[in-house]
Design a protein around this motif. Structure first.
Motif, PDB file in Angstrom:
ATOM      1  N   GLY A   1      16.623  26.532  11.874  1.00  0.00           N
ATOM      2  CA  GLY A   1      16.245  27.522  12.305  1.00  0.00           C
ATOM      3  C   GLY A   1      16.841  27.015  13.501  1.00  0.00           C
ATOM      4  N   ALA A   2      18.120  27.272  14.031  1.00  0.00           N
ATOM      5  CA  ALA A   2      18.813  27.059  15.564  1.00  0.00           C
ATOM      6  C   ALA A   2      18.153  28.712  16.968  1.00  0.00           C
ATOM      7  CB  ALA A   2      19.918  27.166  15.822  1.00  0.00           C
ATOM      8  N   SER A   3      18.071  27.213  18.137  1.00  0.00           N
ATOM      9  CA  SER A   3      17.241  28.220  19.535  1.00  0.00           C
ATOM     10  C   SER A   3      18.386  29.270  19.809  1.00  0.00           C
ATOM     11  CB  SER A   3      17.694  27.742  20.511  1.00  0.00           C
ATOM     12  OG  SER A   3      16.286  26.827  20.573  1.00  0.00           O
ATOM     13  N   HIS A   4      18.880  30.630  20.079  1.00  0.00           N
ATOM     14  CA  HIS A   4      19.635  31.332  20.447  1.00  0.00           C
ATOM     15  C   HIS A   4      21.114  30.680  21.168  1.00  0.00           C
ATOM     16  CE1 HIS A   4      19.856  35.437  21.766  1.00  0.00           C
ATOM     17  NE2 HIS A   4      20.581  35.520  20.544  1.00  0.00           N
ATOM     18  N   GLY A   5      22.341  30.601  19.966  1.00  0.00           N
ATOM     19  CA  GLY A   5      23.689  29.937  20.669  1.00  0.00           C
ATOM     20  C   GLY A   5      24.226  28.308  19.837  1.00  0.00           C
ATOM     21  N   ARG A   6      22.812  27.727  19.464  1.00  0.00           N
ATOM     22  CA  ARG A   6      23.499  26.356  18.957  1.00  0.00           C
ATOM     23  C   ARG A   6      23.221  26.252  18.369  1.00  0.00           C
ATOM     24  NH1 ARG A   6      24.012  27.443  23.477  1.00  0.00           N
ATOM     25  NH2 ARG A   6      22.061  27.939  24.636  1.00  0.00           N
ATOM     26  N   SER A   7      23.364  27.507  16.655  1.00  0.00           N
ATOM     27  CA  SER A   7      23.948  27.893  15.525  1.00  0.00           C
ATOM     28  C   SER A   7      24.676  26.500  15.146  1.00  0.00           C
ATOM     29  CB  SER A   7      24.200  29.001  14.720  1.00  0.00           C
ATOM     30  OG  SER A   7      22.757  29.693  14.597  1.00  0.00           O
ATOM     31  N   THR A   8      25.926  26.546  15.544  1.00  0.00           N
ATOM     32  CA  THR A   8      26.971  25.186  14.708  1.00  0.00           C
ATOM     33  C   THR A   8      26.672  24.192  15.864  1.00  0.00           C
ATOM     34  OG1 THR A   8      28.451  26.231  17.038  1.00  0.00           O
ATOM     35  CG2 THR A   8      28.811  27.292  14.908  1.00  0.00           C
ATOM     36  N   CYS A   9      25.686  23.834  16.642  1.00  0.00           N
ATOM     37  CA  CYS A   9      25.713  22.406  16.762  1.00  0.00           C
ATOM     38  C   CYS A   9      23.954  22.066  15.932  1.00  0.00           C
ATOM     39  CB  CYS A   9      24.472  22.251  18.472  1.00  0.00           C
ATOM     40  SG  CYS A   9      25.654  22.805  19.360  1.00  0.00           S
ATOM     41  N   VAL A  10      23.542  22.925  14.828  1.00  0.00           N
ATOM     42  CA  VAL A  10      22.702  22.198  14.052  1.00  0.00           C
ATOM     43  C   VAL A  10      23.468  22.269  12.615  1.00  0.00           C
ATOM     44  CG1 VAL A  10      20.781  22.616  12.620  1.00  0.00           C
ATOM     45  CG2 VAL A  10      20.981  23.640  15.309  1.00  0.00           C
ATOM     46  N   ALA A  11      24.219  23.351  13.056  1.00  0.00           N
ATOM     47  CA  ALA A  11      25.504  22.458  11.700  1.00  0.00           C
ATOM     48  C   ALA A  11      26.145  21.504  11.928  1.00  0.00           C
ATOM     49  CB  ALA A  11      25.728  23.526  11.420  1.00  0.00           C
ATOM     50  N   THR A  12      26.753  20.918  13.261  1.00  0.00           N
ATOM     51  CA  THR A  12      27.491  20.106  12.811  1.00  0.00           C
ATOM     52  C   THR A  12      26.473  18.227  12.778  1.00  0.00           C
ATOM     53  OG1 THR A  12      28.425  21.318  14.409  1.00  0.00           O
ATOM     54  CG2 THR A  12      28.382  18.731  14.705  1.00  0.00           C
ATOM     55  N   GLY A  13      25.428  18.445  13.036  1.00  0.00           N
ATOM     56  CA  GLY A  13      24.329  17.507  13.214  1.00  0.00           C
ATOM     57  C   GLY A  13      24.126  17.464  10.895  1.00  0.00           C
ATOM     58  N   ILE A  14      23.782  18.417  10.464  1.00  0.00           N
ATOM     59  CA  ILE A  14      23.730  18.777   8.964  1.00  0.00           C
ATOM     60  C   ILE A  14      24.912  18.051   8.439  1.00  0.00           C
ATOM     61  CG2 ILE A  14      23.286  19.621   7.531  1.00  0.00           C
ATOM     62  CD1 ILE A  14      21.333  21.408   9.117  1.00  0.00           C
ATOM     63  N   LYS A  15      25.946  19.023   8.840  1.00  0.00           N
ATOM     64  CA  LYS A  15      26.875  17.607   8.226  1.00  0.00           C
ATOM     65  C   LYS A  15      27.549  16.993   8.688  1.00  0.00           C
ATOM     66  CE  LYS A  15      30.684  20.080   5.532  1.00  0.00           C
ATOM     67  NZ  LYS A  15      30.641  20.329   3.588  1.00  0.00           N
ATOM     68  N   ARG A  16      27.519  16.339   9.539  1.00  0.00           N
ATOM     69  CA  ARG A  16      27.648  15.026   9.601  1.00  0.00           C
ATOM     70  C   ARG A  16      26.836  14.081   8.490  1.00  0.00           C
ATOM     71  NH1 ARG A  16      31.350  13.456  13.841  1.00  0.00           N
ATOM     72  NH2 ARG A  16      32.895  15.388  14.342  1.00  0.00           N
ATOM     73  N   CYS A  17      26.033  14.580   8.612  1.00  0.00           N
ATOM     74  CA  CYS A  17      24.589  13.921   7.850  1.00  0.00           C
ATOM     75  C   CYS A  17      24.620  13.806   6.585  1.00  0.00           C
ATOM     76  CB  CYS A  17      23.642  13.898   8.066  1.00  0.00           C
ATOM     77  SG  CYS A  17      22.760  13.410   9.933  1.00  0.00           S
ATOM     78  N   LYS A  18      25.682  15.152   6.013  1.00  0.00           N
ATOM     79  CA  LYS A  18      25.403  15.949   4.518  1.00  0.00           C
ATOM     80  C   LYS A  18      26.743  15.905   4.518  1.00  0.00           C
ATOM     81  CE  LYS A  18      20.282  14.885   4.031  1.00  0.00           C
ATOM     82  NZ  LYS A  18      20.312  14.013   2.225  1.00  0.00           N
ATOM     83  N   PRO A  19      27.387  15.712   3.658  1.00  0.00           N
ATOM     84  CA  PRO A  19      29.008  15.557   4.292  1.00  0.00           C
ATOM     85  C   PRO A  19      29.117  16.411   2.431  1.00  0.00           C
ATOM     86  CG  PRO A  19      29.097  14.137   4.396  1.00  0.00           C
ATOM     87  CD  PRO A  19      27.832  13.769   4.601  1.00  0.00           C
ATOM     88  N   ASN A  20      28.286  16.324   1.875  1.00  0.00           N
ATOM     89  CA  ASN A  20      28.778  16.342   0.541  1.00  0.00           C
ATOM     90  C   ASN A  20      27.995  18.016   0.369  1.00  0.00           C
ATOM     91  OD1 ASN A  20      30.083  14.489  -0.484  1.00  0.00           O
ATOM     92  ND2 ASN A  20      28.506  13.731  -1.213  1.00  0.00           N
ATOM     93  N   ASN A  21      26.633  18.512   1.631  1.00  0.00           N
ATOM     94  CA  ASN A  21      26.404  20.288   1.387  1.00  0.00           C
ATOM     95  C   ASN A  21      27.156  21.179   1.589  1.00  0.00           C
ATOM     96  OD1 ASN A  21      23.417  18.155   1.972  1.00  0.00           O
ATOM     97  ND2 ASN A  21      23.182  20.348   0.689  1.00  0.00           N
ATOM     98  N   PHE A  22      27.131  22.001   1.445  1.00  0.00           N
ATOM     99  CA  PHE A  22      27.987  23.827   1.802  1.00  0.00           C
ATOM    100  C   PHE A  22      26.837  23.843   3.463  1.00  0.00           C
ATOM    101  CE2 PHE A  22      29.641  28.144   2.279  1.00  0.00           C
ATOM    102  CZ  PHE A  22      30.108  27.389   2.176  1.00  0.00           C
ATOM    103  N   VAL A  23      27.764  23.504   4.504  1.00  0.00           N
ATOM    104  CA  VAL A  23      27.111  24.383   5.658  1.00  0.00           C
ATOM    105  C   VAL A  23      26.739  25.646   6.011  1.00  0.00           C
ATOM    106  CG1 VAL A  23      25.995  23.303   7.883  1.00  0.00           C
ATOM    107  CG2 VAL A  23      26.212  22.010   6.086  1.00  0.00           C
ATOM    108  N   LEU A  24      26.832  26.478   6.606  1.00  0.00           N
ATOM    109  CA  LEU A  24      26.669  27.877   6.319  1.00  0.00           C
ATOM    110  C   LEU A  24      25.708  28.542   8.290  1.00  0.00           C
ATOM    111  CD1 LEU A  24      27.999  30.897   5.681  1.00  0.00           C
ATOM    112  CD2 LEU A  24      26.000  31.017   4.591  1.00  0.00           C
TER     113      LEU A  24
END
Lengths: 360, 255
Positions: B71-94
């Motif tokens: 989940g992300a707070s209002h407007g912060r989805s791409t920040c949460v996605a950035t944190g995930i993708k940088r840690c898990k580059p092999n995951n597909f992040v949407l």
């Protein structure tokens, strides 16, 4: 490993790297920018993640993303920057996402100044974010303790799946003194039971902060508050100094604790029975322990670089067991050992006079 | 011999697991989410995908898609996605966001994510209003459009001009693909799938940020029937927010 001369901010950054911090997301702000600079110089070389975010809002939400994967993630900022993170900290607590936040306080309110301050005790301990939640808050008084508590912050964040804040003053961030790094002393908990990522061999799972069905949010809040009770039982940490016969006990956190210790030494030299009680964990606050101290002394003097913020927790812990006085400065003024000693002399005289008059 | 040509995608959460859409009649979300689910199945990446649930009608992602969801707070989805993708580059992040989220409160985050060239995909549903909260004006609301906060129509002198997200995102060097499509007629829905597929591919190939803006109907807040909402997209919204591919680094010459 031998002791070396190291600056507080650098010590925190190096300890975070030793602790296995896999990613740092941050935005510069005085007086803690050296943390981000050090991370920027070292993490990419180690194959770890460093991102300068567009704001503190962004950096803490990147920490959330990293935290949902079970990674050790960290951000650092100061007062007004930490203010921007409050919504996310609240969400992390209810979604049970771990993360380490280093808050190196500057003067406030507003942009304030960059002088020593402890004005963000309430910000760290009493919310700013919405709803019922608590951060684990650790308060170092020396560079050595900043290293030790940085290690502990990463461990506690994963152990309890809760954000942990290292709350330091700009003074500590900028101070150089001898300290030893040693090895990261903890064994990290398994994250595979909750972290997001590869779901080939399990059901999909989620970490969100929205609980709409009737009763769902209350149940989740009750669950995290049970955890907070466990944290209080297991993790409460404090320092006691010369309390055994103390008639006057100083309470102080962070660097004010060590200034107060110098004042205690000075008072002891002239025969005054003065001691110090310094909470190291601000949440969990050592309530019971401070109450016991209060029962055996005549007066508590709370010392802070603000208008009296920890004071509310001190009074609550003391719960009338002895009188509580406050002495502090706000907006960048510093307490010296001599200032504190003068206040001790003034109050000590009152205790003796009251005793002579049979009041106490 | 019978051949199965149409089935429920595996990536859509099954009803027995609590799945199912909760959208208003005529809403565009269902078609878009189904299209995303079909593509996740086709690329066989369901089990390697982490989706970000943003604030808005998209917030119950974990009830729609059978995926790991943060989940992300209002407007912060791409920040949460950035944190995930940088840690898990092999995951597909949407990230799946609305115009209130990605183009209004979170547009700073959207732009910086694009400039960093994060290897994530954003699907931004543009229904030109804050749907979940009852139809208030957003950054993409058209001039003259009546919403609950612009009851006399949006006036430029009071609330400025509509923001054109896909065009602006296309200007960022880290963007690999940026396009605008619409959920209206069959032709556009077929184009929607082709477009989202392209945005998925640029992430899977590690080329940069993929951004798809989807014009979708919000009949409830537009006070229209579903059919009128489709006509509104075709006849009005497309003239303000034109369809097109604004950047595609896989093509030699993009618009």
């Amino acid at each position: 490993m031998a002791k070396e001369l190291v600056k507080g901010n650098i010590a925190i950054a190096r300890a975070a790297i030793n602790a296995g911090c896999q990613c740092y997301f941050g935005y510069p702000i005085t007086p803690q920018s050296e943390i981000g600079e050090y991370m920027g110089a070292h993490l990419p070389q180690m194959g770890r993640v460093f991102v300068t975010a567009e704001s503190e809002l962004a950096s803490i939400n990147m920490v959330i993303g990293a935290g949902t994967t079970g990674a050790k993630a960290m951000t650092s900022s100061s007062s007004c920057g930490i203010a921007l993170m409050q919504e996310a900290l609240s969400a992390m607590c209810i979604a049970e996402v771990p993360g380490v936040i280093v808050s190196v306080m500057r003067g406030g309110p507003g942009l304030g100044n960059i002088a020593p301050s402890q004005g963000d005790y309430f910000q760290a301990l009493k919310g700013g974010g919405n709803g019922d939640y608590k951060l684990i808050v650790l308060s170092p008084s020396t560079v050595q303790e900043a290293i030790d508590l940085t290690y502990r912050a990463f461990y506690l964040a994963l152990k309890y799946r809760n954000p942990v804040m290292l709350l330091a003053e700009g003074m500590l961030g900028q101070m150089m003194e001898p300290a030893e790094f040693g090895e990261y002393p903890y064994k990290d908990p398994d994250v595979t039971q909750w972290a997001l990522g590869c779901s080939h061999n399990r059901e999909a799972r989620n970490l969100v902060s929205l609980y709409m069905p009737e009763g769902a949010l209350e149940a989740k809040i009750n669950k995290i508050f049970e955890k907070y009770e466990l944290i209080t039982k297991n993790e409460t940490t404090y320092e006691e100094y010369m309390l055994d016969d103390a008639k006057l006990v100083l309470t102080a956190f962070g660097t004010v604790g060590r200034i107060a210790k110098a004042a205690v030494n000075k008072a002891r030299e002239v025969g005054m029975k003065v001691g110090l009680f310094r909470p190291v964990t601000l949440f969990p606050f050592p309530d019971k322990e401070l109450h016991e101290v209060a029962k055996n002394t005549d007066l508590i003097l709370d010392l802070e670089l603000n208008k009296g913020q920890m004071l509310s927790d001190v009074r609550s812990a003391v719960f009338g067991a002895c009188p509580v006085e406050f002495y502090g400065r706000s907006g960048g003024g510093l307490l010296s050992p001599d200032d504190i000693f003068a206040k001790i002399q003034e109050l000590y005289e009152k205790i003796d006079n009251k005793k002579a008059a049979g009041v106490v | 011999m019978e051949t199965l040509v149409y089935k429920r995608p595996e990536s859509l959460l099954k009803a027995e697991k609590g799945g199912g859409f909760t959208f208003c009649p005529g809403c565009g979300h269902g078609v878009i989410l189904r299209t995303i689910a079909e593509l996740l199945d086709e690329f066989n990446i369901q089990k390697d995908t982490i989706a970000i649930a943003s604030v808005g009608c998209s917030v119950f992602m974990e009830r729609f898609l059978d995926l790991d969801v943060a989940g992300a707070s209002h407007g912060r989805s791409t920040c949460v996605a950035t944190g995930i993708k940088r840690c898990k580059p092999n995951n597909f992040v949407l990230t799946y966001q609305g115009d209130g989220d990605a183009a209004t409160i979170g547009f700073n985050e959207t732009i910086h994510t694009a400039c960093r060239g994060e290897h994530i995909t954003t699907i931004m549903i543009n229904n030109t209003n804050f749907g979940m909260t009852g139809g208030q004006a957003s950054a993409t609301t058209m001039l003259g459009q009546v919403t609950t906060t612009t009851p006399y129509g949006r006036k430029a002198e009071e609330t400025g001009y509509p923001l054109h997200a896909a065009e602006i995102v296309a200007q960022c060097e880290g963007t690999a693909y940026s396009a605008r499509v619409a959920v209206s007629d069959t032709k556009n829905i077929r184009a929607l799938k082709k477009t989202i597929k392209k945005a998925f591919e640029v992430q899977l190939k590690g080329l940069g940020y993929g951004f798809v803006e989807v014009l979708a109907g919000c009949p409830t807040n537009w006070h229209m029937t579903p059919t009128e909402a489709v006509e509104q997209i075709e006849n009005v919204i497309k003239t303000v927010h034109p369809l097109g591919v604004f950047k595609d680094i896989t093509e030699k010459e993009s618009v």
